[in-house]
Design an enzyme around this catalytic site. Structure first.
Site, PDB file in Angstrom:
ATOM      1  CD  GLU A 184     -67.646   6.401  12.658  1.00 44.68           C
ATOM      2  OE1 GLU A 184     -66.694   7.196  12.589  1.00 44.68           O
ATOM      3  OE2 GLU A 184     -67.801   5.601  13.587  1.00 44.68           O
TER       4      GLU A 184
ATOM      5  CB  CYS B 159     -72.041   7.115  22.561  1.00 43.90           C
ATOM      6  SG  CYS B 159     -72.223   7.017  20.779  1.00 43.90           S
TER       7      CYS B 159
ATOM      8  CB  SER C 142     -79.075  -0.714  17.536  1.00 48.11           C
ATOM      9  OG  SER C 142     -78.688  -0.457  18.858  1.00 48.11           O
TER      10      SER C 142
ATOM     11  CB  CYS D 202     -70.413   4.219  18.304  1.00 47.23           C
ATOM     12  SG  CYS D 202     -71.962   4.102  17.554  1.00 47.23           S
TER      13      CYS D 202
HETATM   14  N1  SAH Z   1     -78.650   5.024  18.821  1.00 48.76           N
HETATM   15  C1  SAH Z   1     -78.721   3.601  18.715  1.00 48.76           C
HETATM   16  C2  SAH Z   1     -77.754   2.969  17.756  1.00 48.76           C
HETATM   17  C3  SAH Z   1     -76.341   3.446  17.701  1.00 48.76           C
HETATM   18  S1  SAH Z   1     -75.168   2.904  18.879  1.00 48.76           S
HETATM   19  C4  SAH Z   1     -78.643   2.969  20.081  1.00 48.76           C
HETATM   20  O1  SAH Z   1     -78.474   3.673  21.050  1.00 48.76           O
HETATM   21  O2  SAH Z   1     -78.820   1.757  20.174  1.00 48.76           O
HETATM   22  C5  SAH Z   1     -75.011   1.157  18.789  1.00 48.76           C
HETATM   23  C6  SAH Z   1     -74.669   0.527  20.136  1.00 48.76           C
HETATM   24  O3  SAH Z   1     -73.332   0.837  20.532  1.00 48.76           O
HETATM   25  C7  SAH Z   1     -75.559   1.019  21.249  1.00 48.76           C
HETATM   26  O4  SAH Z   1     -75.899  -0.044  22.080  1.00 48.76           O
HETATM   27  C8  SAH Z   1     -74.654   2.005  21.969  1.00 48.76           C
HETATM   28  O5  SAH Z   1     -75.085   2.251  23.270  1.00 48.76           O
HETATM   29  C9  SAH Z   1     -73.322   1.302  21.872  1.00 48.76           C
HETATM   30  N2  SAH Z   1     -72.141   2.129  22.068  1.00 48.76           N
HETATM   31  C10 SAH Z   1     -71.939   3.402  21.708  1.00 48.76           C
HETATM   32  N3  SAH Z   1     -70.702   3.818  22.054  1.00 48.76           N
HETATM   33  C11 SAH Z   1     -70.098   2.756  22.627  1.00 48.76           C
HETATM   34  C12 SAH Z   1     -68.813   2.557  23.186  1.00 48.76           C
HETATM   35  N4  SAH Z   1     -67.898   3.520  23.231  1.00 48.76           N
HETATM   36  N5  SAH Z   1     -68.546   1.333  23.688  1.00 48.76           N
HETATM   37  C13 SAH Z   1     -69.457   0.336  23.651  1.00 48.76           C
HETATM   38  N6  SAH Z   1     -70.684   0.473  23.128  1.00 48.76           N
HETATM   39  C14 SAH Z   1     -71.015   1.686  22.629  1.00 48.76           C
END
Ligand code: SAH
Length: 348
Positions: free
Chosen positions: A93, A120, A192, A334
């Protein structure tokens, strides 16, 4: 013979290929422009190529495309979320967002993820596979073809851990910023990461001016380990040292992402710990109210606690923003849309 993924080739690699097949170097230039500027999806659309050359290309190369399965447009803020299927049926996505400073696209770097962060949705089914450079580009090109909108910023914050797909990520960034291609400014790209320390050092040495966003989410090892399994591998002190190195080497200010989870990491002592952890850094903190996912019972922090948390950091002279929540009505978090489509498929 396996066909070559032409969209993952740099202009230099493409020129080399032309020489190998006894074609003139200027053909590489033409092909690159059709693929990366005009974003066509077939050799037939490349109108200035002689027929025999076009046929030769079709035999040697394939053009990577993604198929749009679903487009959802937020009624709240115009954010568009896309589910794309890849050539092997995997689903990824991407998100298109409109900001004051221009349009941003958030792309995925892997189909699935193996990092296991507790809040996540992307990681729940594990990692399926790495995305190719062409598949990362194609998310942007496909959205451009559909919306006809300009793209000024790209964030690699969708599904996947970009530094777990390092070589393809770097190729993708070099293609995206190439002056003969879409030519997005390096400073307009954010990657990120959950904090894979050796890869941060390597990235610092690539001579790129991209922004590194580090997903912190907790300011003590104990708490971080609860939320992010990767924290068991790399201590916070090592992560902070790597970020400091990235800043010294590139001059780029680090962004720390901190998703606020009610009753888990949003107390005043949590804010104090965060302030003392990062106060020496030239950084920006991006507070993200956690986006609740069905599979876990984490809740977003109360508005007043978010503001208190922000104030506390600001009192310590730390730059803070609260992430504008985009596309809440269209499963903006995400991996949510991908997850639903994948399970719908399984169910029949
Ligand atoms: N793997 C990378 C990038 C993908 S996630 C990373 O960990 O940074 C992008 C951001 O969204 C990351 O900071 C992750 O921790 C956050 N994230 C993922 N799921 C989330 C959710 N349900 N609510 C808020 N932030 C979330």
């Amino acid at each position: 013979m396996n066909k070559i993924d032409i969209k993952s080739l740099s202009p230099e690699e493409l020129t080399e290929k032309m020489l190998q097949i006894n074609e003139k170097p200027f053909r590489a230039k033409q092909l690159f422009e059709w693929l990366h500027v005009k974003n066509v999806t077939s050799f037939q659309e490349m109108r200035n190529l002689p027929k025999d050359f076009m046929e030769k290309c079709e035999e040697i190369f394939y053009i990577q495309t993604v198929t749009c399965l679903k487009e959802r447009v937020s009624k709240l803020d115009g954010t568009r979320k896309y589910a794309f299927s890849l050539f092997d049926g995997n689903i990824i996505e991407s998100v298109w967002m409109k900001y004051h400073h221009g349009n941003s696209i958030c792309i995925s770097s892997q189909a699935g993820c193996r990092m296991g962060c507790r809040f996540c949705a992307s990681t729940i089914g594990g990692l399926k596979r790495n995305l190719l450079p062409s598949e990362m580009l194609e998310q942007i090109y496909a959205i451009k073809r559909m919306t006809k909108e300009k793209v000024s910023n790209v964030v690699v914050m969708g599904t996947g851990e970009p530094l777990d797909n390092y070589d393809n990520l770097i190729k993708f960034i070099r293609l995206l910023t190439n002056e003969k291609g879409l030519h997005i400014g390096q400073r307009s790209i954010t990657v990120s990461t959950c904090g894979i320390v050796p890869a941060i050092y390597k990235l610092a040495g690539e001579h790129l001016q991209i922004t590194l966003a580090l997903s912190l989410h907790a300011a003590t090892d104990e708490k971080r380990q609860e939320l992010m399994p990767v924290a068991r591998q790399y201590k916070l002190s090592e992560v902070m040292e790597a970020c400091q190195y990235y800043f010294l080497k590139t001059g780029r200010r680090i962004t720390f992402e901190y998703s606020l989870v009610r009753g888990v990491n949003d107390s005043m002592p949590d804010a104090d710990n965060l302030a003392s952890l990062i106060k020496e850094c030239n950084c920006l903190v991006n507070l993200i109210p956690v986006n609740p996912i069905e599979e876990r019972n984490y809740k977003e922090s109360l508005r007043e606690d978010i503001l208190k948390f922000k104030n506390k950091l600001e009192k310590n002279r730390i730059n803070v923003t609260i992430r504008r929540e985009m596309g809440r009505d269209i499963e903006g978090a995400c991996g949510q849309l991908r997850r639903r489509l994948t399970s719908e498929e399984k169910e029949g």
